[in-house]
Scaffold this motif. Structure first.
Motif, PDB file in Angstrom:
ATOM      1  N   GLU A 178      59.059  29.526  11.865  1.00  0.00           N
ATOM      2  CA  GLU A 178      58.857  30.232  13.090  1.00  0.00           C
ATOM      3  C   GLU A 178      57.419  30.586  12.808  1.00  0.00           C
ATOM      4  O   GLU A 178      56.142  30.699  13.110  1.00  0.00           O
ATOM      5  N   GLN A 179      57.300  31.482  11.826  1.00  0.00           N
ATOM      6  CA  GLN A 179      55.609  32.760  11.927  1.00  0.00           C
ATOM      7  C   GLN A 179      54.809  31.369  11.667  1.00  0.00           C
ATOM      8  O   GLN A 179      53.967  31.572  11.653  1.00  0.00           O
ATOM      9  N   LEU A 180      54.865  30.664  10.387  1.00  0.00           N
ATOM     10  CA  LEU A 180      54.521  30.232   9.898  1.00  0.00           C
ATOM     11  C   LEU A 180      53.622  28.747  10.738  1.00  0.00           C
ATOM     12  O   LEU A 180      53.040  29.509  10.914  1.00  0.00           O
ATOM     13  N   GLU A 181      54.289  28.097  11.662  1.00  0.00           N
ATOM     14  CA  GLU A 181      53.777  27.637  12.781  1.00  0.00           C
ATOM     15  C   GLU A 181      52.563  28.394  13.512  1.00  0.00           C
ATOM     16  O   GLU A 181      51.539  28.081  14.550  1.00  0.00           O
ATOM     17  N   LYS A 182      53.637  29.523  14.253  1.00  0.00           N
ATOM     18  CA  LYS A 182      52.329  30.360  14.671  1.00  0.00           C
ATOM     19  C   LYS A 182      51.236  30.991  14.275  1.00  0.00           C
ATOM     20  O   LYS A 182      49.941  30.539  14.891  1.00  0.00           O
ATOM     21  N   LYS A 183      50.796  30.884  13.110  1.00  0.00           N
ATOM     22  CA  LYS A 183      49.630  30.922  12.203  1.00  0.00           C
ATOM     23  C   LYS A 183      49.054  29.170  11.918  1.00  0.00           C
ATOM     24  O   LYS A 183      48.090  29.268  11.541  1.00  0.00           O
ATOM     25  N   GLN A 184      49.423  27.956  12.333  1.00  0.00           N
ATOM     26  CA  GLN A 184      48.829  27.154  12.268  1.00  0.00           C
ATOM     27  C   GLN A 184      48.261  26.654  13.565  1.00  0.00           C
ATOM     28  O   GLN A 184      47.697  27.147  14.136  1.00  0.00           O
ATOM     29  N   TYR A 202      58.146  17.974   9.264  1.00  0.00           N
ATOM     30  CA  TYR A 202      57.523  17.593  10.882  1.00  0.00           C
ATOM     31  C   TYR A 202      58.288  16.720  11.534  1.00  0.00           C
ATOM     32  O   TYR A 202      58.972  15.448  10.773  1.00  0.00           O
ATOM     33  N   GLY A 203      58.947  16.494  12.914  1.00  0.00           N
ATOM     34  CA  GLY A 203      60.151  16.468  13.288  1.00  0.00           C
ATOM     35  C   GLY A 203      59.299  15.011  13.739  1.00  0.00           C
ATOM     36  O   GLY A 203      58.470  14.982  14.105  1.00  0.00           O
ATOM     37  N   ARG A 204      59.871  13.459  13.532  1.00  0.00           N
ATOM     38  CA  ARG A 204      60.316  12.517  14.627  1.00  0.00           C
ATOM     39  C   ARG A 204      59.807  12.095  15.739  1.00  0.00           C
ATOM     40  O   ARG A 204      58.704  11.795  16.363  1.00  0.00           O
ATOM     41  N   THR A 205      60.093  12.748  15.891  1.00  0.00           N
ATOM     42  CA  THR A 205      60.284  12.840  17.476  1.00  0.00           C
ATOM     43  C   THR A 205      59.567  14.241  18.390  1.00  0.00           C
ATOM     44  O   THR A 205      58.431  13.867  19.100  1.00  0.00           O
ATOM     45  N   SER A 206      59.869  15.700  17.432  1.00  0.00           N
ATOM     46  CA  SER A 206      59.256  16.369  18.626  1.00  0.00           C
ATOM     47  C   SER A 206      57.749  16.488  17.862  1.00  0.00           C
ATOM     48  O   SER A 206      57.142  17.252  18.347  1.00  0.00           O
ATOM     49  N   GLY A 207      57.788  16.205  16.769  1.00  0.00           N
ATOM     50  CA  GLY A 207      55.735  16.708  16.126  1.00  0.00           C
ATOM     51  C   GLY A 207      56.260  17.714  16.356  1.00  0.00           C
ATOM     52  O   GLY A 207      54.785  18.164  15.373  1.00  0.00           O
ATOM     53  N   GLN A 208      57.026  18.502  15.893  1.00  0.00           N
ATOM     54  CA  GLN A 208      57.361  20.106  15.400  1.00  0.00           C
ATOM     55  C   GLN A 208      57.471  20.140  13.685  1.00  0.00           C
ATOM     56  O   GLN A 208      57.879  19.419  12.880  1.00  0.00           O
ATOM     57  N   LEU A 209      56.715  21.450  13.128  1.00  0.00           N
ATOM     58  CA  LEU A 209      57.186  21.856  12.007  1.00  0.00           C
ATOM     59  C   LEU A 209      58.418  22.142  12.201  1.00  0.00           C
ATOM     60  O   LEU A 209      59.125  22.678  12.710  1.00  0.00           O
ATOM     61  N   ASP A 210      59.803  21.601  12.142  1.00  0.00           N
ATOM     62  CA  ASP A 210      60.852  21.250  11.661  1.00  0.00           C
ATOM     63  C   ASP A 210      61.841  22.074  10.119  1.00  0.00           C
ATOM     64  O   ASP A 210      62.536  23.396  10.306  1.00  0.00           O
ATOM     65  N   ALA A 211      61.264  22.287   8.800  1.00  0.00           N
ATOM     66  CA  ALA A 211      61.666  22.620   7.844  1.00  0.00           C
ATOM     67  C   ALA A 211      60.414  22.814   6.626  1.00  0.00           C
ATOM     68  O   ALA A 211      59.279  21.619   7.217  1.00  0.00           O
ATOM     69  N   ALA A 212      59.906  23.817   5.792  1.00  0.00           N
ATOM     70  CA  ALA A 212      58.886  23.979   5.251  1.00  0.00           C
ATOM     71  C   ALA A 212      59.311  24.403   3.781  1.00  0.00           C
ATOM     72  O   ALA A 212      60.867  25.104   3.882  1.00  0.00           O
ATOM     73  N   PHE A 213      59.182  24.583   2.647  1.00  0.00           N
ATOM     74  CA  PHE A 213      59.414  24.246   1.354  1.00  0.00           C
ATOM     75  C   PHE A 213      58.658  25.096   0.792  1.00  0.00           C
ATOM     76  O   PHE A 213      57.663  24.821   0.518  1.00  0.00           O
ATOM     77  N   VAL A 261      60.604  25.107 -11.735  1.00  0.00           N
ATOM     78  CA  VAL A 261      61.580  26.137 -11.787  1.00  0.00           C
ATOM     79  C   VAL A 261      62.316  27.160 -11.019  1.00  0.00           C
ATOM     80  O   VAL A 261      63.350  27.436 -11.058  1.00  0.00           O
ATOM     81  N   LYS A 262      61.618  26.343  -9.669  1.00  0.00           N
ATOM     82  CA  LYS A 262      62.529  27.099  -9.034  1.00  0.00           C
ATOM     83  C   LYS A 262      62.370  26.048  -7.640  1.00  0.00           C
ATOM     84  O   LYS A 262      60.720  25.580  -6.860  1.00  0.00           O
ATOM     85  N   GLY A 263      62.976  25.370  -6.439  1.00  0.00           N
ATOM     86  CA  GLY A 263      62.913  25.599  -5.153  1.00  0.00           C
ATOM     87  C   GLY A 263      63.066  26.051  -4.161  1.00  0.00           C
ATOM     88  O   GLY A 263      64.477  26.564  -4.244  1.00  0.00           O
ATOM     89  N   TYR A 264      62.521  26.188  -3.355  1.00  0.00           N
ATOM     90  CA  TYR A 264      63.441  27.292  -1.871  1.00  0.00           C
ATOM     91  C   TYR A 264      62.543  26.932  -0.786  1.00  0.00           C
ATOM     92  O   TYR A 264      61.868  26.312  -0.783  1.00  0.00           O
ATOM     93  N   ARG A 265      64.126  26.369   0.161  1.00  0.00           N
ATOM     94  CA  ARG A 265      63.866  26.383   1.653  1.00  0.00           C
ATOM     95  C   ARG A 265      63.963  27.861   2.260  1.00  0.00           C
ATOM     96  O   ARG A 265      64.226  28.359   2.530  1.00  0.00           O
ATOM     97  N   MET A 266      62.670  27.218   3.115  1.00  0.00           N
ATOM     98  CA  MET A 266      61.807  29.089   3.720  1.00  0.00           C
ATOM     99  C   MET A 266      62.811  28.539   5.101  1.00  0.00           C
ATOM    100  O   MET A 266      63.655  27.490   5.754  1.00  0.00           O
ATOM    101  N   SER A 267      63.147  29.584   5.474  1.00  0.00           N
ATOM    102  CA  SER A 267      64.519  30.082   6.451  1.00  0.00           C
ATOM    103  C   SER A 267      63.463  29.648   7.879  1.00  0.00           C
ATOM    104  O   SER A 267      62.600  29.550   7.961  1.00  0.00           O
ATOM    105  N   GLN A 268      64.613  29.594   8.794  1.00  0.00           N
ATOM    106  CA  GLN A 268      63.931  29.107  10.431  1.00  0.00           C
ATOM    107  C   GLN A 268      62.642  30.167  10.828  1.00  0.00           C
ATOM    108  O   GLN A 268      62.024  30.146  11.029  1.00  0.00           O
ATOM    109  N   ARG A 269      63.317  31.424  10.336  1.00  0.00           N
ATOM    110  CA  ARG A 269      61.739  32.525  10.364  1.00  0.00           C
ATOM    111  C   ARG A 269      60.970  32.271  10.644  1.00  0.00           C
ATOM    112  O   ARG A 269      60.167  32.686  10.641  1.00  0.00           O
ATOM    113  N   GLU A 270      61.003  32.125   9.271  1.00  0.00           N
ATOM    114  CA  GLU A 270      59.844  31.879   8.667  1.00  0.00           C
ATOM    115  C   GLU A 270      58.993  30.896   8.820  1.00  0.00           C
ATOM    116  O   GLU A 270      58.192  31.104   8.849  1.00  0.00           O
TER     117      GLU A 270
END
Length: 223
Positions: free
Chosen positions: A217-223, A180-191, A206-215
């Protein structure tokens, strides 16, 4: 006249019975999700205050406690009702998403793994160094993602979230970590991180993946 009266009684009874059945509560999702797939174990959070409870694993259908999660993990009382258990499909492991005791002005969520050995549940190694001063997402990204996709350096230190997303099979689980962003408080990145377990409960990512910005944004809408 008498026949008409009897008919009215029958109709009234039918309506009453139908209404009664419609109002009968069905089992809650929480109750069904609390049972292990083999129905041998059950997760319960025993209420002891208005919004606080003690999470524990018991033998299904009994009050015999086999894992006192509250005591072993020092679960935050105010966050205890939101704790979540996720059973592996074969019922030999479970993940417990919870908040340990932490500063009131912060958000801290993490996950603990347990495995069944000789009919006894034992704690497995944590995915992160619990004594580390670094955020959980930073710890995981540092060792399991290319430097080019490391989490932003502006991740808010007061909102640290790591949880199990799901079991894809009995030996494979997917972790979710957020930034989450320090100033925005919004979800900036998810892994997402894929864990593989062996028979003894040892795991490796065995695998690491950074979610796309679209993913994200969709995740943030569900929270």
């Amino acid at each position: 006249m008498r026949s008409f009266f009897i008919l009215l009684v029958i109709v009234a009874c039918a309506i009453s019975c139908s209404f009664s059945n419609a109002q009968e509560p069905s089992p809650s999702k929480g109750e069904s999700a609390a049972l292990s797939p083999d129905k041998q174990w059950e997760y319960k959070c025993v209420e002891y205050a208005v919004v606080e409870c003690r999470p524990q694993i018991v033998k299904a259908g009994t009050t015999e406690v086999v894992v006192d999660l509250d005591q072993e993990l020092t679960v935050s009382g105010s966050d205890s009702p939101d704790a979540q258990i996720l059973w592996a499909p074969d019922s030999k492991r479970f993940a417990f998403n919870y908040s340990p005791i932490h500063a009131h002005h912060t958000t801290f969520e993490t996950v603990a793994f347990y495995q069944l050995r000789n009919d006894k549940w034992v704690a497995l190694r944590s995915p992160v160094d619990e004594a580390s001063q670094q955020a959980q997402v930073v710890q995981l990204a540092k060792d399991h993602l290319p430097k080019s996709v490391n989490p932003p350096r502006h991740c808010a230190p007061d909102r640290d979230v790591l949880k199990l997303r799901n079991w894809t099979d009995a030996k494979t689980a997917t972790l979710y970590a957020s930034c989450y962003g320090r100033t925005s408080g919004q979800l900036d990145a998810a892994f997402l991180f894929t864990l593989k377990f062996d028979e003894d409960g040892n795991w490796k990512i065995v695998k690491g993946y950074r979610m796309s910005q679209r993913e994200v944004e969709q995740l943030e809408k569900k929270q």
